[in-house]
Design a protein around this motif. Structure first.
Motif, PDB file in Angstrom:
ATOM      1  N   SER A 117     148.544 110.649 -23.293  1.00  0.00           N
ATOM      2  CA  SER A 117     148.665 111.739 -22.316  1.00  0.00           C
ATOM      3  C   SER A 117     148.737 113.114 -22.970  1.00  0.00           C
ATOM      4  O   SER A 117     148.559 114.120 -22.304  1.00  0.00           O
ATOM      5  N   TYR A 118     149.105 113.168 -24.249  1.00  0.00           N
ATOM      6  CA  TYR A 118     149.271 114.470 -24.911  1.00  0.00           C
ATOM      7  C   TYR A 118     148.430 114.567 -26.174  1.00  0.00           C
ATOM      8  O   TYR A 118     148.958 114.769 -27.266  1.00  0.00           O
ATOM      9  N   PRO A 119     147.094 114.456 -26.018  1.00  0.00           N
ATOM     10  CA  PRO A 119     146.252 114.485 -27.228  1.00  0.00           C
ATOM     11  C   PRO A 119     146.418 115.766 -28.039  1.00  0.00           C
ATOM     12  O   PRO A 119     146.226 115.754 -29.243  1.00  0.00           O
ATOM     13  N   GLU A 120     146.827 116.874 -27.373  1.00  0.00           N
ATOM     14  CA  GLU A 120     146.982 118.148 -28.098  1.00  0.00           C
ATOM     15  C   GLU A 120     148.025 118.022 -29.197  1.00  0.00           C
ATOM     16  O   GLU A 120     148.081 118.831 -30.104  1.00  0.00           O
ATOM     17  N   TYR A 121     148.904 117.026 -29.104  1.00  0.00           N
ATOM     18  CA  TYR A 121     149.979 116.878 -30.079  1.00  0.00           C
ATOM     19  C   TYR A 121     149.614 115.899 -31.206  1.00  0.00           C
ATOM     20  O   TYR A 121     150.420 115.612 -32.063  1.00  0.00           O
ATOM     21  N   LEU A 122     148.409 115.355 -31.148  1.00  0.00           N
ATOM     22  CA  LEU A 122     148.006 114.367 -32.156  1.00  0.00           C
ATOM     23  C   LEU A 122     147.178 115.033 -33.258  1.00  0.00           C
ATOM     24  O   LEU A 122     146.753 116.181 -33.124  1.00  0.00           O
ATOM     25  N   ALA A 123     146.935 114.279 -34.338  1.00  0.00           N
ATOM     26  CA  ALA A 123     146.137 114.798 -35.441  1.00  0.00           C
ATOM     27  C   ALA A 123     144.759 115.221 -34.927  1.00  0.00           C
ATOM     28  O   ALA A 123     144.255 114.668 -33.951  1.00  0.00           O
ATOM     29  N   LYS A 124     144.191 116.198 -35.618  1.00  0.00           N
ATOM     30  CA  LYS A 124     142.956 116.832 -35.165  1.00  0.00           C
ATOM     31  C   LYS A 124     141.838 115.843 -34.785  1.00  0.00           C
ATOM     32  O   LYS A 124     141.274 115.918 -33.696  1.00  0.00           O
ATOM     33  N   GLU A 125     141.537 114.911 -35.695  1.00  0.00           N
ATOM     34  CA  GLU A 125     140.394 114.018 -35.435  1.00  0.00           C
ATOM     35  C   GLU A 125     140.676 113.117 -34.232  1.00  0.00           C
ATOM     36  O   GLU A 125     139.801 112.865 -33.408  1.00  0.00           O
ATOM     37  N   LEU A 126     141.914 112.643 -34.152  1.00  0.00           N
ATOM     38  CA  LEU A 126     142.272 111.756 -33.054  1.00  0.00           C
ATOM     39  C   LEU A 126     142.204 112.512 -31.723  1.00  0.00           C
ATOM     40  O   LEU A 126     141.680 112.016 -30.714  1.00  0.00           O
ATOM     41  N   LYS A 127     142.722 113.735 -31.737  1.00  0.00           N
ATOM     42  CA  LYS A 127     142.691 114.579 -30.548  1.00  0.00           C
ATOM     43  C   LYS A 127     141.250 114.796 -30.090  1.00  0.00           C
ATOM     44  O   LYS A 127     140.929 114.662 -28.904  1.00  0.00           O
ATOM     45  N   GLN A 128     140.387 115.094 -31.063  1.00  0.00           N
ATOM     46  CA  GLN A 128     138.990 115.325 -30.717  1.00  0.00           C
ATOM     47  C   GLN A 128     138.358 114.095 -30.084  1.00  0.00           C
ATOM     48  O   GLN A 128     137.667 114.184 -29.081  1.00  0.00           O
ATOM     49  N   LYS A 129     138.639 112.937 -30.693  1.00  0.00           N
ATOM     50  CA  LYS A 129     138.083 111.697 -30.165  1.00  0.00           C
ATOM     51  C   LYS A 129     138.495 111.507 -28.705  1.00  0.00           C
ATOM     52  O   LYS A 129     137.691 111.148 -27.853  1.00  0.00           O
ATOM     53  N   ILE A 130     139.789 111.727 -28.416  1.00  0.00           N
ATOM     54  CA  ILE A 130     140.287 111.472 -27.069  1.00  0.00           C
ATOM     55  C   ILE A 130     139.785 112.514 -26.081  1.00  0.00           C
ATOM     56  O   ILE A 130     139.405 112.200 -24.960  1.00  0.00           O
ATOM     57  N   LEU A 131     139.796 113.787 -26.513  1.00  0.00           N
ATOM     58  CA  LEU A 131     139.491 114.860 -25.573  1.00  0.00           C
ATOM     59  C   LEU A 131     138.000 115.159 -25.435  1.00  0.00           C
ATOM     60  O   LEU A 131     137.570 115.765 -24.468  1.00  0.00           O
ATOM     61  N   GLU A 132     137.213 114.759 -26.432  1.00  0.00           N
ATOM     62  CA  GLU A 132     135.819 115.204 -26.400  1.00  0.00           C
ATOM     63  C   GLU A 132     134.796 114.082 -26.445  1.00  0.00           C
ATOM     64  O   GLU A 132     133.610 114.335 -26.419  1.00  0.00           O
ATOM     65  N   THR A 133     135.247 112.825 -26.565  1.00  0.00           N
ATOM     66  CA  THR A 133     134.267 111.740 -26.643  1.00  0.00           C
ATOM     67  C   THR A 133     134.723 110.540 -25.793  1.00  0.00           C
ATOM     68  O   THR A 133     135.860 110.487 -25.345  1.00  0.00           O
ATOM     69  N   ASP A 134     133.820 109.578 -25.643  1.00  0.00           N
ATOM     70  CA  ASP A 134     134.198 108.353 -24.935  1.00  0.00           C
ATOM     71  C   ASP A 134     134.801 107.320 -25.879  1.00  0.00           C
ATOM     72  O   ASP A 134     135.207 106.248 -25.469  1.00  0.00           O
ATOM     73  N   ASP A 135     134.847 107.670 -27.191  1.00  0.00           N
ATOM     74  CA  ASP A 135     135.353 106.731 -28.190  1.00  0.00           C
ATOM     75  C   ASP A 135     136.863 106.938 -28.360  1.00  0.00           C
ATOM     76  O   ASP A 135     137.315 107.512 -29.338  1.00  0.00           O
TER      77      ASP A 135
END
Ligand SMILES: [Zn+2]
Length: 629
Positions: free
Chosen positions: A449-467
């Motif tokens: 629920s809070y991808p903004e608080y995760l490491a950069k690559e993980l955040k990007q994966k969750i917020l910007e991709t289907d992976d």
């Protein structure tokens, strides 16, 4: 108010200016104007040096049903709208979508200013999680029910923060209440002639007598009403376990923490009630007190300067330890003194989090943890531990065995899940089904629920991709005990992650009974095993374990399976990382205080900081008063 009204153009159509806790809320009839001219607000913030939030005037907010319909019409289908949550106290609507990147501010198909103008609510775009978090749902419902009460409280909090100072003199003291010369019940009081701030409020889960288990608030000559605020660094029980008790006994003021820390600590606090009841102890607070925390908490993002009393400003910064964990930077007086409380920190990058922030403009006093304060407390690097983990898992899966990982639900479980997903996808780990049971899936939902608080690559994966690794097809959550057939089926290699981490209760015990007798299988520990726990006995080579079976009968389990332990997945800095963190801050430091460690560890860390960096450093005990300025 006069400054704001003078400097803001007529077109902004401001209807009301009000305190909203530590912020100033500016209500408008024309949100579109302010959204399209956002320099107007940033200029204002520069002039008045206070946080400003724009709110839509109640009169332009469409009824929820209608607003919901407008949103559904405007959100493009590919974004996969999942739900909308309205917060009447702030006039914000959270729009949850599977593919939130299609709804970001600059998205072509979804114009924020236009949609806001149509329905009159302020937009917030959120990632819809794979499984909704029940904790976050409860928080949303509680906030909704109490929105009138909350608006009133927030105004009051603002009145108190922005009252004129009573004295121009700056003095700063610290009172140590818990977590000094020990791990557990972290708590301290920051005091100036103007304000009293309680920082963390934990319990010592191992201790039974109240004098050893709870922060020594009794040694202070103050009442709960004298506190201006409580600041919480992170959600673990040794930092938040006594907070519900303070609400129970009448603390009415604000509680500050990051946004994910609120659901994380609620989850942990509620679980502690269950554990206490299961062990036949009377819990020190009830669910009602935990709900009260939800109502009093004001969440802050990382990196935003926030007034929390007439002479103290707070900035929370990433601590790299668990989701939402924060270093707390206190700017006192007119910058006369700057104090940083590290809380628990990881000064090293992990798959889940970036390394702790260190880039503070000024720090004179640092209070740092010392869980791994001895020179020999050196951990393997992440690369080393990850490849050891891959080997340990592959060996067992290749033999057709099962790997059981007893694991704490919060933090470590998510880290291990991310590692497994990563290496199974890359082909370095043998693919096999992964089962989770216990609070793990709820904690994962909060992470997601809070991808903004995760490491950069993980955040990007969750917020910007289907992976999205949290949505990985490898994982199956076991909701009920009767669904364990699949993970327990014979001759089907798999990985099982279950709580608790030290084999003290929880669903892990049922799996352990099933897995331990067969030598093909393996129990793999990835967290610390305290003396006296079953986990520790298994690790030390016990060949038998007696456990309570069905209907309270004693069962003897023979342990033939492999047993392995891996160090290096810790959320704490090792000795070297603690030292290099201090070194980064050194140029401006005038003093270092050491806490959160066994006495000899705190002592050693303080000694080496003095020796290597020539900065005065000491390790106070509980119930000491220290004059900082
Ligand atoms: Zn912690």
């Amino acid at each position: 108010m006069a400054t704001i009204l003078q400097s803001i153009p007529k077109e902004a159509s401001v209807t009301k200016i009000e305190y909203e806790g530590p912020r100033i809320a500016l209500y408008t009839n024309a949100p579109r104007y302010l959204m399209e001219n956002n320099e107007t607000i940033s200029n204002l913030v520069n002039i008045i040096k206070k946080r400003i939030v724009v709110r839509t005037d109640e009169s332009i907010r469409k009824p929820e049903d209608e607003a919901r319909r407008i949103i559904a019409e405007c959100v493009p289908e590919e974004a996969k709208l999942q739900g909308t949550i309205f917060d009447t106290a702030t006039g914000e609507v959270s729009v949850e979508a599977k593919r939130p990147w299609l709804l970001q501010r600059n998205a072509k198909e979804f114009n924020h200013a236009e949609v806001t103008e149509k329905m009159g609510w302020k937009l917030r775009i959120r990632k819809a999680t794979t499984i909704p978090s029940r904790t976050i749902q409860t928080i949303n419902a509680t906030l909704k029910q109490s929105s009138a009460e909350r608006s009133k409280q927030l105004k009051q909090v603002g009145d108190e923060i922005f009252r004129p100072r009573l004295s121009q003199r700056t003095e700063v003291s610290l009172y140590t209440l818990g977590g000094f010369g020990q791990v557990g019940r972290s708590s301290l009081l920051l005091s100036t002639p103007e304000s009293k701030i309680l920082i963390d409020c934990g319990i010592n889960p191992g201790a039974r007598s109240p004098m050893d288990a709870f922060p020594r608030l009794d040694s202070l000559d103050i009442t709960l009403d004298d506190l201006d605020a409580i600041v919480i660094g992170h959600a673990h029980l040794d930092h938040t376990g006594f907070l519900p008790a303070l609400c129970k006994y009448g603390y009415k003021g604000p509680i500050y923490c990051t946004e994910p820390t609120l659901p994380m600590m609620n989850l942990i606090q509620l679980d502690a009630i269950k554990v206490a009841s299961a062990q036949g102890r009377t819990p020190i607070y009830s669910e009602r007190d935990v709900k009260q925390i939800m109502r009093q908490t004001i969440t802050l993002p990382y990196g935003t300067v926030t007034d929390i009393s007439p002479d103290i400003k707070l900035v929370l910064a990433n601590a790299g330890h668990i989701l939402g964990s924060a270093l707390c930077h206190f700017h006192i007086g007119n910058g006369d003194h700057n104090f940083v409380y590290s809380g628990d920190i990881k000064f090293g990058k992990s798959i889940l989090f970036e390394a702790a922030s260190w880039n503070f403009p000024r720090v004179e006093t640092l209070l740092i943890e010392s869980t791994y304060g001895l020179k020999e407390d050196i951990q393997p690097t992440r690369q080393e531990v990850e490849s050891a983990f891959i080997n340990a898992v592959n060996n067992t899966l290749a033999d057709g065995g099962k790997v059981l990982i007893p694991i704490p639900a919060v933090g470590r479980a998510q880290e291990i899940m991310m590692v497994i997903d990563h290496y199974m996808k890359s082909g370095e780990m043998i693919e096999a089904p992964v089962f989770t049971e216990g609070m793990i899936s709820e904690a994962s939902a909060i992470h997601e629920s809070y991808p903004e608080y995760l490491a950069k690559e993980l955040k990007q994966k969750i917020l910007e991709t289907d992976d999205n690794p949290f949505d990985s097809e490898y994982f199956t959550n076991i909701e009920h005990g009767d669904a364990r057939e699949e993970p327990m089926r014979e001759n089907s290699p798999c990985i099982i992650l279950a709580t608790s981490g030290m084999l003290e209760g929880g669903p892990v015990l049922e799996y352990f009974k099933n897995i331990a007798p067969d030598k093909k299988n393996k129990v793999l520990f990835v967290s610390y095993q305290v003396n006296g726990t079953l986990g520790r006995r298994v690790l030390d080579g016990s060949k038998q374990a007696t456990m309570l079976g069905k209907e309270g009968k004693v069962e003897v389990v023979t342990i033939n399976c492999g047993v392995e332990k891996l160090d290096g997945f810790s959320g704490h800095s090792d000795y070297n990382q603690l030292m290099s963190f201090v070194q980064r801050l050194r140029p401006k430091l005038r003093r270092v205080l050491v806490n959160h460690g066994e006495r000899k560890k705190s002592e050693n860390l303080a000694m080496n900081i003095r020796r290597m960096y020539r900065v005065p450093a000491h390790y106070p005990q509980i119930q000491e008063a220290i004059k900082l300025f």
